[in-house]
Design a protein around this motif. Structure first.
Motif, PDB file in Angstrom:
ATOM      1  N   ALA A  20      38.476-129.961 114.442  1.00 54.08           N
ATOM      2  CA  ALA A  20      38.015-131.211 114.558  1.00 54.08           C
ATOM      3  C   ALA A  20      37.748-132.063 113.379  1.00 54.08           C
ATOM      4  O   ALA A  20      37.172-131.425 112.316  1.00 54.08           O
ATOM      5  N   PHE A  21      37.965-133.077 113.375  1.00 57.19           N
ATOM      6  CA  PHE A  21      37.853-134.056 111.988  1.00 57.19           C
ATOM      7  C   PHE A  21      38.791-133.524 110.940  1.00 57.19           C
ATOM      8  O   PHE A  21      38.420-133.611 109.624  1.00 57.19           O
ATOM      9  N   SER A  22      39.887-132.983 111.187  1.00 56.61           N
ATOM     10  CA  SER A  22      40.988-132.597 110.338  1.00 56.61           C
ATOM     11  C   SER A  22      40.632-131.782 109.304  1.00 56.61           C
ATOM     12  O   SER A  22      40.930-131.353 108.181  1.00 56.61           O
ATOM     13  N   VAL A  23      39.191-130.724 109.654  1.00 55.60           N
ATOM     14  CA  VAL A  23      38.624-129.667 108.723  1.00 55.60           C
ATOM     15  C   VAL A  23      39.619-128.559 108.605  1.00 55.60           C
ATOM     16  O   VAL A  23      40.157-128.077 109.840  1.00 55.60           O
ATOM     17  N   GLY A  24      39.859-127.925 107.628  1.00 57.11           N
ATOM     18  CA  GLY A  24      40.679-126.664 107.312  1.00 57.11           C
ATOM     19  C   GLY A  24      42.185-126.974 108.025  1.00 57.11           C
ATOM     20  O   GLY A  24      42.636-125.933 108.653  1.00 57.11           O
ATOM     21  N   ALA A  25      42.812-127.879 107.216  1.00 51.60           N
ATOM     22  CA  ALA A  25      44.232-128.085 107.728  1.00 51.60           C
ATOM     23  C   ALA A  25      45.097-126.841 107.526  1.00 51.60           C
ATOM     24  O   ALA A  25      46.103-126.751 108.009  1.00 51.60           O
ATOM     25  N   GLY A  26      44.600-126.187 106.395  1.00 55.35           N
ATOM     26  CA  GLY A  26      45.309-124.855 105.978  1.00 55.35           C
ATOM     27  C   GLY A  26      45.214-123.615 107.072  1.00 55.35           C
ATOM     28  O   GLY A  26      45.626-122.550 106.476  1.00 55.35           O
ATOM     29  N   ALA A  27      44.293-123.700 107.658  1.00 51.13           N
ATOM     30  CA  ALA A  27      43.961-122.637 108.482  1.00 51.13           C
ATOM     31  C   ALA A  27      44.430-122.755 110.047  1.00 51.13           C
ATOM     32  O   ALA A  27      43.568-122.095 110.902  1.00 51.13           O
ATOM     33  N   THR A  28      45.295-123.245 110.319  1.00 48.46           N
ATOM     34  CA  THR A  28      45.814-123.330 111.728  1.00 48.46           C
ATOM     35  C   THR A  28      45.620-122.076 112.355  1.00 48.46           C
ATOM     36  O   THR A  28      45.235-122.202 113.765  1.00 48.46           O
ATOM     37  N   LEU A  29      46.151-121.031 112.056  1.00 48.76           N
ATOM     38  CA  LEU A  29      46.406-119.850 112.763  1.00 48.76           C
ATOM     39  C   LEU A  29      44.966-119.091 112.970  1.00 48.76           C
ATOM     40  O   LEU A  29      44.761-118.857 114.174  1.00 48.76           O
ATOM     41  N   LEU A  30      43.862-119.348 112.012  1.00 48.45           N
ATOM     42  CA  LEU A  30      42.818-119.019 112.418  1.00 48.45           C
ATOM     43  C   LEU A  30      42.025-119.690 113.593  1.00 48.45           C
ATOM     44  O   LEU A  30      41.450-119.155 114.272  1.00 48.45           O
ATOM     45  N   PHE A  31      42.240-120.980 113.530  1.00 48.46           N
ATOM     46  CA  PHE A  31      41.828-121.858 114.493  1.00 48.46           C
ATOM     47  C   PHE A  31      42.444-121.514 115.786  1.00 48.46           C
ATOM     48  O   PHE A  31      41.628-121.365 117.021  1.00 48.46           O
ATOM     49  N   THR A  32      43.485-120.962 116.102  1.00 53.00           N
ATOM     50  CA  THR A  32      44.081-120.669 117.079  1.00 53.00           C
ATOM     51  C   THR A  32      43.598-119.444 117.861  1.00 53.00           C
ATOM     52  O   THR A  32      42.983-119.254 118.890  1.00 53.00           O
ATOM     53  N   LEU A  33      43.302-118.459 116.720  1.00 53.59           N
ATOM     54  CA  LEU A  33      42.642-117.195 117.100  1.00 53.59           C
ATOM     55  C   LEU A  33      41.239-117.322 117.631  1.00 53.59           C
ATOM     56  O   LEU A  33      40.668-116.767 118.640  1.00 53.59           O
ATOM     57  N   VAL A  34      40.194-118.313 116.904  1.00 52.71           N
ATOM     58  CA  VAL A  34      39.071-118.646 117.329  1.00 52.71           C
ATOM     59  C   VAL A  34      39.000-119.236 118.589  1.00 52.71           C
ATOM     60  O   VAL A  34      38.256-118.874 119.481  1.00 52.71           O
ATOM     61  N   ALA A  35      39.996-120.148 118.931  1.00 50.73           N
ATOM     62  CA  ALA A  35      39.934-120.837 120.312  1.00 50.73           C
ATOM     63  C   ALA A  35      40.364-119.773 121.210  1.00 50.73           C
ATOM     64  O   ALA A  35      39.853-119.974 122.260  1.00 50.73           O
ATOM     65  N   ALA A  36      41.144-118.862 121.101  1.00 49.96           N
ATOM     66  CA  ALA A  36      41.462-117.774 122.111  1.00 49.96           C
ATOM     67  C   ALA A  36      40.347-117.081 122.368  1.00 49.96           C
ATOM     68  O   ALA A  36      40.082-116.621 123.593  1.00 49.96           O
ATOM     69  N   GLY A  37      39.604-116.783 121.203  1.00 51.64           N
ATOM     70  CA  GLY A  37      38.293-115.859 121.539  1.00 51.64           C
ATOM     71  C   GLY A  37      37.326-116.808 122.358  1.00 51.64           C
ATOM     72  O   GLY A  37      36.633-116.096 123.232  1.00 51.64           O
ATOM     73  N   ILE A  38      37.025-118.045 122.027  1.00 50.85           N
ATOM     74  CA  ILE A  38      36.107-118.916 122.827  1.00 50.85           C
ATOM     75  C   ILE A  38      36.627-118.906 124.230  1.00 50.85           C
ATOM     76  O   ILE A  38      35.788-118.779 125.201  1.00 50.85           O
ATOM     77  N   VAL A  39      38.020-118.964 124.642  1.00 57.98           N
ATOM     78  CA  VAL A  39      38.352-118.801 125.919  1.00 57.98           C
ATOM     79  C   VAL A  39      37.961-117.462 126.633  1.00 57.98           C
ATOM     80  O   VAL A  39      37.441-117.595 127.848  1.00 57.98           O
ATOM     81  N   ALA A  40      37.973-116.409 125.984  1.00 60.91           N
ATOM     82  CA  ALA A  40      37.767-115.103 126.596  1.00 60.91           C
ATOM     83  C   ALA A  40      36.444-114.808 126.847  1.00 60.91           C
ATOM     84  O   ALA A  40      36.024-114.678 127.961  1.00 60.91           O
ATOM     85  N   VAL A  41      35.557-115.560 125.909  1.00 54.97           N
ATOM     86  CA  VAL A  41      34.152-115.496 126.096  1.00 54.97           C
ATOM     87  C   VAL A  41      33.671-116.306 127.446  1.00 54.97           C
ATOM     88  O   VAL A  41      32.784-115.666 128.061  1.00 54.97           O
ATOM     89  N   ILE A  42      34.076-117.480 127.346  1.00 52.21           N
ATOM     90  CA  ILE A  42      33.657-118.325 128.460  1.00 52.21           C
ATOM     91  C   ILE A  42      34.252-117.845 129.795  1.00 52.21           C
ATOM     92  O   ILE A  42      33.442-117.824 130.733  1.00 52.21           O
ATOM     93  N   ILE A  43      35.253-117.249 129.966  1.00 59.82           N
ATOM     94  CA  ILE A  43      35.788-116.678 131.115  1.00 59.82           C
ATOM     95  C   ILE A  43      34.948-115.479 131.441  1.00 59.82           C
ATOM     96  O   ILE A  43      34.809-115.074 132.720  1.00 59.82           O
ATOM     97  N   ARG A  44      34.481-114.616 130.538  1.00 60.73           N
ATOM     98  CA  ARG A  44      33.576-113.510 130.910  1.00 60.73           C
ATOM     99  C   ARG A  44      32.422-113.823 131.312  1.00 60.73           C
ATOM    100  O   ARG A  44      31.843-113.294 132.320  1.00 60.73           O
ATOM    101  N   PHE A  45      31.982-115.003 130.961  1.00 56.54           N
ATOM    102  CA  PHE A  45      30.473-115.566 131.276  1.00 56.54           C
ATOM    103  C   PHE A  45      30.693-116.197 132.675  1.00 56.54           C
ATOM    104  O   PHE A  45      29.629-116.261 133.371  1.00 56.54           O
ATOM    105  N   ALA A  46      31.696-116.646 133.115  1.00 56.76           N
ATOM    106  CA  ALA A  46      31.814-117.446 134.358  1.00 56.76           C
ATOM    107  C   ALA A  46      31.277-116.463 135.442  1.00 56.76           C
ATOM    108  O   ALA A  46      31.000-117.338 136.535  1.00 56.76           O
TER     109      ALA A  46
END
Length: 197
Positions: free
Chosen positions: A82-108
């Motif tokens: 968000a806000f174009s922060v960390g433009a060089g860490a795209t792969l890291l953001f992909t992994l973090v987003a995937a982790g967030i999705v997994a946690v939310i589905i677990r709590f559902a």
């Protein structure tokens, strides 16, 4: 005392609760998986369809001024968070987003609160929308650049960073989650007991 007298006394004597008398618990609230799923799907579809339209109509087009200059529609690609922060860490953001999705589905599975179902549904739908860009868009799998297209008060994002519907869903869901947490409302809808003074 006759048998008839004993029977009459037994009928008149009140029933006393003992330590071994079972107490019926309040019925559990129904699960809110339907609300959660509907909100997540709605947020995801709104994001995916809007991005497809933006890519088709605005990719090689000048910014479109709307609402008297309050909102501009402009095609941009964001490799960062968000806000174009960390433009060089795209792969890291992909992994973090995937982790967030997994946690939310677990709590559902614990969701019995409509408000929490809406909150987590918004966050899940938004996270999946941007995660889809990270996985399927150029330049490569896991390093894709997210399509952003909403700019407020300027056409170049200098007043407020350019964003998309997925970003809006995540922010709205997070704000609602913060309000629910501050009020002490649990995922199952339980509220804090007020102490009697």
């Amino acid at each position: 005392m006759t048998a008839a007298d004993a029977e009459s006394a037994a009928r008149e004597e009140p029933v006393r609760m003992t330590a071994t008398t079972p107490v019926q618990a309040a019925p559990a609230r129904p699960r809110r998986l339907g609300v959660f799923a509907a909100v997540a799907v709605a947020a995801l579809l709104a994001d995916v369809l809007s991005k497809a339209l933006v890519v088709a109509k605005l990719k090689n087009h000048a910014p479109v001024r709307t609402l008297d200059g309050v909102v501009y529609l402009v095609y941009t690609r964001n490799s960062g968070a968000a806000f174009s922060v960390g433009a060089g860490a795209t792969l890291l953001f992909t992994l973090v987003a995937a982790g967030i999705v997994a946690v939310i589905i677990r709590f559902a599975a614990k969701l019995r609160s409509v408000a929490w179902a809406i909150s987590l549904g918004l966050i899940l739908g938004g996270a999946l929308g941007n995660l889809g860009d990270r996985i399927f868009r150029a330049p490569s799998v896991g390093r894709g650049h997210v399509v952003d297209w909403i700019s407020v008060f300027a056409d170049d994002g200098h007043v407020w960073p350019i964003f998309n519907i997925a970003d809006s869903a995540v922010v709205c869901g997070a704000v609602l989650a913060a309000i629910l947490a501050i009020r002490g409302i649990e995922l199952d809808g339980a509220r804090p007991r007020r102490s009697r003074s």
